[in-house]
Design an enzyme around this catalytic site. Structure first.
Site, PDB file in Angstrom:
ATOM      1  N   GLY A 182       0.859  -1.190   0.000  1.00 38.02           N
ATOM      2  CA  GLY A 182       0.000   0.000   0.000  1.00 38.02           C
ATOM      3  C   GLY A 182       0.891   1.234   0.000  1.00 38.02           C
ATOM      4  N   ASP A 205       0.563  -1.562  -4.810  1.00 38.73           N
ATOM      5  CA  ASP A 205      -0.627  -0.740  -4.530  1.00 38.73           C
ATOM      6  C   ASP A 205      -1.669  -0.995  -5.605  1.00 38.73           C
ATOM      7  OD1 ASP A 205      -2.448   1.529  -3.786  1.00 38.73           O
ATOM      8  OD2 ASP A 205      -0.766   2.112  -2.524  1.00 38.73           O
ATOM      9  N   ASP A 225      -3.849  -6.230  -5.321  1.00 36.44           N
ATOM     10  CA  ASP A 225      -4.576  -6.162  -4.055  1.00 36.44           C
ATOM     11  C   ASP A 225      -3.751  -6.898  -2.988  1.00 36.44           C
ATOM     12  OD1 ASP A 225      -6.322  -6.532  -1.948  1.00 36.44           O
ATOM     13  OD2 ASP A 225      -8.017  -7.178  -3.182  1.00 36.44           O
ATOM     14  N   MET A 226      -3.482  -6.235  -1.869  1.00 36.71           N
ATOM     15  CA  MET A 226      -2.614  -6.845  -0.849  1.00 36.71           C
ATOM     16  C   MET A 226      -3.252  -8.062  -0.174  1.00 36.71           C
ATOM     17  SD  MET A 226      -2.863  -4.078   2.191  1.00 36.71           S
ATOM     18  CE  MET A 226      -4.393  -3.264   2.576  1.00 36.71           C
ATOM     19  N   LYS A 239       3.070   1.580   5.690  1.00 42.71           N
ATOM     20  CA  LYS A 239       3.004   2.942   6.229  1.00 42.71           C
ATOM     21  C   LYS A 239       1.581   3.470   6.046  1.00 42.71           C
ATOM     22  CE  LYS A 239       4.739   7.607   5.613  1.00 42.71           C
ATOM     23  NZ  LYS A 239       3.728   8.166   4.706  1.00 42.71           N
ATOM     24  N   HIS A 243      -4.013   1.512   9.761  1.00 42.65           N
ATOM     25  CA  HIS A 243      -5.047   2.371  10.360  1.00 42.65           C
ATOM     26  C   HIS A 243      -6.321   2.398   9.507  1.00 42.65           C
ATOM     27  CE1 HIS A 243      -4.047   6.567   8.380  1.00 42.65           C
ATOM     28  NE2 HIS A 243      -4.171   5.609   7.491  1.00 42.65           N
TER      29      HIS A 243
END
Ligand SMILES: C[S@@+](CC[C@H](N)C(=O)[O-])C[C@H]1O[C@@H](n2cnc3c(N)ncnc32)[C@H](O)[C@@H]1O
Ligand SMILES: O=c1cc(-c2ccc(O)cc2)oc2c(O)c(O)ccc12
Length: 339
Positions: A182, A205, A225-226, A239, A243
């Site tokens: 990402g 990403d 897609d991770m 990073k 969140h």
């Protein structure tokens, strides 16, 4: 780092945090609007002039964005503070594009409808208002997507140039490969690649973020897609990614990284740069900024900002054995997670 640099970095990150607080100040009033619409004050109770320019400047001075000063010891004037210094355009670190994205109506609009969302069934307020998820919205609105990615890039540039000059650069030393998961437009990895030519960096990403970005010898992009796939590496950097994820999704990603490390002979680590809420020990204003971020994330995504014990639970549940948190980026911390 010498003492001057240390002081400079401290001021820089304090300035950044202060600027973010100002950028998200409207959330206080939107929360108040929500409380009124939901009748919170009534529930508790039943249980038991226009701003002139000088007034506006007074407000901005009071909030610490500018300072009142004197010219030639007499005339009153307004000067820059650490926060407003970050708004100057032709400086290496400029957060004006960031502020302009996050106070834009497309971003602010959802907060008008907090109470509607509380009563509805959509997973995120963003979807209630815009009809699609945050990342789908970015995909379908190229101009806004570009501005969001540039905002993320300026955030990365401030941080990375500090990382490669400080003691925390040792966490990248000796690595042969790194995946920046990402990683946005790769601004963080680009600086790491220049500082550590021996590290092969891959930025993963979504396609609309990494399409047509220039690669370098040791910097590659993967559009994907991770969740289904992250390539193997000596270190995985996240990073400001966790969140945006709820605990269930965060755990899924971390468990897969733990398995990847196990199949690499237990070699590897996860590096996270994100907020750690520490309300008891840190300055009131810093916690307030983190709480504002928490609202942004829980409104625009299924994510949240976490306390140390919430982070620790995620790491241990995913099978990691230890972690180290270094609170070096003002409102963000560097978190190393080991098998
Ligand atoms: C807040 S941005 C952080 C970008 C970058 N790491 C930084 O700090 O500048 C979160 C990034 O996660 C990416 N992202 C979100 N969902 C993703 C997914 N399922 N797979 C890969 N990347 C994703 C977004 O496109 C975005 O670039
Ligand atoms: O709506 C957001 C905003 C951010 C964000 C804003 C400012 C920063 O300096 C960093 C991040 O991040 C988000 C995110 O990671 C996400 O998954 C959804 C929404 C947002």
């Amino acid at each position: 780092m010498d003492a001057n640099q240390d002081q400079g970095a401290k001021e820089l990150f304090q300035g950044q945090a202060q600027l973010y607080k100002l950028m998200f100040n409207h959330l206080s009033s939107m929360s108040l609007k929500c409380a009124i619409e939901l009748g919170i004050a009534d529930i508790i109770h039943s249980h038991g002039q226009a701003i002139t320019l000088s007034e506006l400047m007074r407000l901005l001075v009071h909030s610490g964005c500018f300072k009142k000063t004197k010219v030639n010891g007499e005339e009153e004037a307004y000067g820059l503070t650490a926060a407003s210094t970050l708004l100057i355009k032709d400086k290496p670190y400029c957060l004006s594009p960031t502020v302009s994205v996050f106070v834009d109506p497309f971003f602010v609009a959802p907060f008008q409808s907090l109470s509607i969302w509380f009563k509805g069934t959509e997973l995120t307020l963003w979807e209630t208002v815009h009809g699609i998820t945050f990342w789908e919205f970015m995909n379908q609105n190229p101009a806004i997507n570009q501005r969001f990615n540039e905002a993320m890039a300026s955030d990365s540039e401030i941080m990375t140039s500090f990382v490669v000059k400080s003691e925390c650069k040792q966490i990248f030393e000796g690595l042969g490969s790194l995946v920046d998961v990402g990683g946005g437009d790769g601004s963080f990895s680009r600086i790491i690649c220049e500082a550590f030519p021996g590290i092969k960096c891959t930025v993963l990403d979504l396609p609309h973020v990494v399409a047509n970005l220039p690669e370098a010898d040791n910097l590659k992009y993967i559009a994907g897609d991770m969740f289904p796939f992250i390539p193997p590496a000596d270190a995985f950097l996240f990073k400001l990614v966790f969140h945006g994820l709820g605990d269930e999704d965060g755990l899924k990603i971390l468990k897969k990284r733990r398995e990847a490390i196990a199949s690499n002979g237990e070699r590897g680590k996860v590096i996270i740069i994100d907020i750690v809420i520490n309300a008891e020990e840190e300055e009131h204003e810093l916690t307030e900024t983190k709480f504002l971020f928490d609202i942004v994330l829980s409104v625009n995504s299924t994510g949240k900002e976490r306390t140390e014990s919430e982070w620790a639970k995620l790491f241990f549940d995913a099978g990691f054995s230890h972690y180290k948190i270094t609170p070096i980026f003002g409102m963000r911390s560097l978190i190393e997670v080991y098998p």
